[in-house]
Design a protein around this motif. Sequence first.
Motif, PDB file in Angstrom:
ATOM      1  N   GLN A   5      13.664 -50.058   6.593  1.00  0.00           N
ATOM      2  CA  GLN A   5      14.361 -51.334   6.706  1.00  0.00           C
ATOM      3  C   GLN A   5      13.841 -52.058   7.933  1.00  0.00           C
ATOM      4  OE1 GLN A   5      18.568 -50.548   6.718  1.00  0.00           O
ATOM      5  NE2 GLN A   5      18.591 -50.215   4.515  1.00  0.00           N
ATOM      6  N   VAL A   6      13.676 -53.362   7.796  1.00  0.00           N
ATOM      7  CA  VAL A   6      13.209 -54.204   8.886  1.00  0.00           C
ATOM      8  C   VAL A   6      14.165 -55.384   8.987  1.00  0.00           C
ATOM      9  CG1 VAL A   6      11.296 -55.592   9.776  1.00  0.00           C
ATOM     10  CG2 VAL A   6      10.823 -53.489   8.512  1.00  0.00           C
ATOM     11  N   ARG A  33      17.970 -58.314   6.530  1.00  0.00           N
ATOM     12  CA  ARG A  33      17.539 -56.911   6.475  1.00  0.00           C
ATOM     13  C   ARG A  33      16.752 -56.715   5.182  1.00  0.00           C
ATOM     14  NH1 ARG A  33      22.135 -54.301   7.115  1.00  0.00           N
ATOM     15  NH2 ARG A  33      22.557 -54.035   4.912  1.00  0.00           N
ATOM     16  N   ALA A  34      15.478 -56.400   5.333  1.00  0.00           N
ATOM     17  CA  ALA A  34      14.619 -56.118   4.186  1.00  0.00           C
ATOM     18  C   ALA A  34      14.529 -54.605   4.016  1.00  0.00           C
ATOM     19  CB  ALA A  34      13.227 -56.696   4.406  1.00  0.00           C
ATOM     20  N   ILE A  89      14.201 -65.029  -0.017  1.00  0.00           N
ATOM     21  CA  ILE A  89      13.441 -64.159   0.885  1.00  0.00           C
ATOM     22  C   ILE A  89      12.875 -62.961   0.124  1.00  0.00           C
ATOM     23  CG2 ILE A  89      13.606 -62.648   2.911  1.00  0.00           C
ATOM     24  CD1 ILE A  89      15.661 -64.714   4.025  1.00  0.00           C
ATOM     25  N   PHE A  90      13.651 -62.395  -0.793  1.00  0.00           N
ATOM     26  CA  PHE A  90      13.160 -61.277  -1.607  1.00  0.00           C
ATOM     27  C   PHE A  90      11.893 -61.696  -2.358  1.00  0.00           C
ATOM     28  CE2 PHE A  90      12.589 -58.860  -5.401  1.00  0.00           C
ATOM     29  CZ  PHE A  90      12.898 -57.562  -5.044  1.00  0.00           C
ATOM     30  N   ASP A  91      11.979 -62.813  -3.077  1.00  0.00           N
ATOM     31  CA  ASP A  91      10.840 -63.269  -3.889  1.00  0.00           C
ATOM     32  C   ASP A  91       9.600 -63.515  -3.038  1.00  0.00           C
ATOM     33  OD1 ASP A  91      12.428 -63.098  -6.154  1.00  0.00           O
ATOM     34  OD2 ASP A  91      12.803 -65.267  -6.265  1.00  0.00           O
ATOM     35  N   GLU A  92       9.786 -64.128  -1.873  1.00  0.00           N
ATOM     36  CA  GLU A  92       8.643 -64.426  -1.007  1.00  0.00           C
ATOM     37  C   GLU A  92       8.062 -63.160  -0.383  1.00  0.00           C
ATOM     38  OE1 GLU A  92       7.153 -67.531  -0.713  1.00  0.00           O
ATOM     39  OE2 GLU A  92       8.527 -67.872  -2.404  1.00  0.00           O
ATOM     40  N   LEU A  93       8.908 -62.224   0.020  1.00  0.00           N
ATOM     41  CA  LEU A  93       8.411 -60.974   0.605  1.00  0.00           C
ATOM     42  C   LEU A  93       7.679 -60.146  -0.444  1.00  0.00           C
ATOM     43  CD1 LEU A  93       8.161 -59.155   3.074  1.00  0.00           C
ATOM     44  CD2 LEU A  93      10.390 -58.166   2.464  1.00  0.00           C
ATOM     45  N   LYS A 100       1.459 -50.096  -2.491  1.00  0.00           N
ATOM     46  CA  LYS A 100       2.293 -49.418  -3.481  1.00  0.00           C
ATOM     47  C   LYS A 100       3.675 -49.171  -2.892  1.00  0.00           C
ATOM     48  CE  LYS A 100      -1.528 -47.412  -5.940  1.00  0.00           C
ATOM     49  NZ  LYS A 100      -2.183 -46.233  -6.451  1.00  0.00           N
ATOM     50  N   VAL A 101       4.227 -50.227  -2.315  1.00  0.00           N
ATOM     51  CA  VAL A 101       5.552 -50.205  -1.701  1.00  0.00           C
ATOM     52  C   VAL A 101       6.363 -51.272  -2.408  1.00  0.00           C
ATOM     53  CG1 VAL A 101       6.821 -50.607   0.442  1.00  0.00           C
ATOM     54  CG2 VAL A 101       4.633 -49.430   0.510  1.00  0.00           C
ATOM     55  N   GLN A 102       7.601 -50.949  -2.705  1.00  0.00           N
ATOM     56  CA  GLN A 102       8.455 -51.868  -3.437  1.00  0.00           C
ATOM     57  C   GLN A 102       9.521 -52.442  -2.513  1.00  0.00           C
ATOM     58  OE1 GLN A 102      10.699 -49.937  -6.506  1.00  0.00           O
ATOM     59  NE2 GLN A 102      11.260 -51.851  -7.486  1.00  0.00           N
ATOM     60  N   VAL A 103       9.682 -53.763  -2.552  1.00  0.00           N
ATOM     61  CA  VAL A 103      10.820 -54.382  -1.879  1.00  0.00           C
ATOM     62  C   VAL A 103      12.021 -54.077  -2.762  1.00  0.00           C
ATOM     63  CG1 VAL A 103      11.829 -56.518  -0.999  1.00  0.00           C
ATOM     64  CG2 VAL A 103       9.325 -56.223  -0.988  1.00  0.00           C
ATOM     65  N   THR A 104      13.022 -53.412  -2.210  1.00  0.00           N
ATOM     66  CA  THR A 104      14.173 -53.009  -3.028  1.00  0.00           C
ATOM     67  C   THR A 104      15.374 -53.923  -2.870  1.00  0.00           C
ATOM     68  OG1 THR A 104      14.870 -51.436  -1.328  1.00  0.00           O
ATOM     69  CG2 THR A 104      13.503 -50.582  -3.141  1.00  0.00           C
ATOM     70  N   SER A 105      15.532 -54.524  -1.680  1.00  0.00           N
ATOM     71  CA  SER A 105      16.652 -55.450  -1.507  1.00  0.00           C
ATOM     72  C   SER A 105      16.473 -56.266  -0.241  1.00  0.00           C
ATOM     73  CB  SER A 105      17.991 -54.702  -1.450  1.00  0.00           C
ATOM     74  OG  SER A 105      18.083 -53.933  -0.281  1.00  0.00           O
ATOM     75  N   ILE A 106      17.180 -57.380  -0.222  1.00  0.00           N
ATOM     76  CA  ILE A 106      17.319 -58.198   0.979  1.00  0.00           C
ATOM     77  C   ILE A 106      18.808 -58.393   1.187  1.00  0.00           C
ATOM     78  CG2 ILE A 106      16.982 -60.477   2.021  1.00  0.00           C
ATOM     79  CD1 ILE A 106      14.353 -58.958   1.850  1.00  0.00           C
ATOM     80  N   THR A 107      19.267 -58.103   2.401  1.00  0.00           N
ATOM     81  CA  THR A 107      20.662 -58.330   2.766  1.00  0.00           C
ATOM     82  C   THR A 107      20.709 -59.404   3.832  1.00  0.00           C
ATOM     83  OG1 THR A 107      21.298 -56.073   2.224  1.00  0.00           O
ATOM     84  CG2 THR A 107      22.758 -57.281   3.723  1.00  0.00           C
ATOM     85  N   ILE A 108      21.577 -60.376   3.615  1.00  0.00           N
ATOM     86  CA  ILE A 108      21.783 -61.473   4.553  1.00  0.00           C
ATOM     87  C   ILE A 108      23.176 -61.317   5.153  1.00  0.00           C
ATOM     88  CG2 ILE A 108      22.014 -63.986   4.807  1.00  0.00           C
ATOM     89  CD1 ILE A 108      19.183 -63.156   4.093  1.00  0.00           C
TER      90      ILE A 108
END
Length: 120
Positions: A5-6, A33-34, A89-93, A100-108
């Motif tokens: 998470q970042v 939080r990504a 933010i999810f779509d842009e990230l 081979k890493v998946q964005v799983t969620s963005i929390t605001i």
Amino acid sequence: MYNVQVLTTFEASHAVTIAGIPEEPHQHNWKVRASLQGERLDSDGLLIDFIRIEKYLNEITRPFEGADLNNCNALEGKNPSAEIIARYIFDELEKKVQEKVQVTSITITEAPNCEATYTP
């Protein structure tokens, strides 16, 4: 499976329309939080470099910094709710992460105790 998470922040104002009634414009110190996941680490023992994700998040949120989100071109006139911002933010990230890493969620986090998460 590995998960990282970042986090980043930006300050911006908005006035969400709820049931046809616009709120008064107000400002927040938004927190982002990504969450990313993947099965394999690279040769350095990393899923993905935190600094690179921070850079991507800062690039994505740059148009929001100090902005009135109701007039922010990036949101294309959408109601600037935390949910809409999380999806944007999810779509842009997801476009920027090429490994081979998946964005799983963005929390605001819009305000203390008030969070919205987008998970596809």
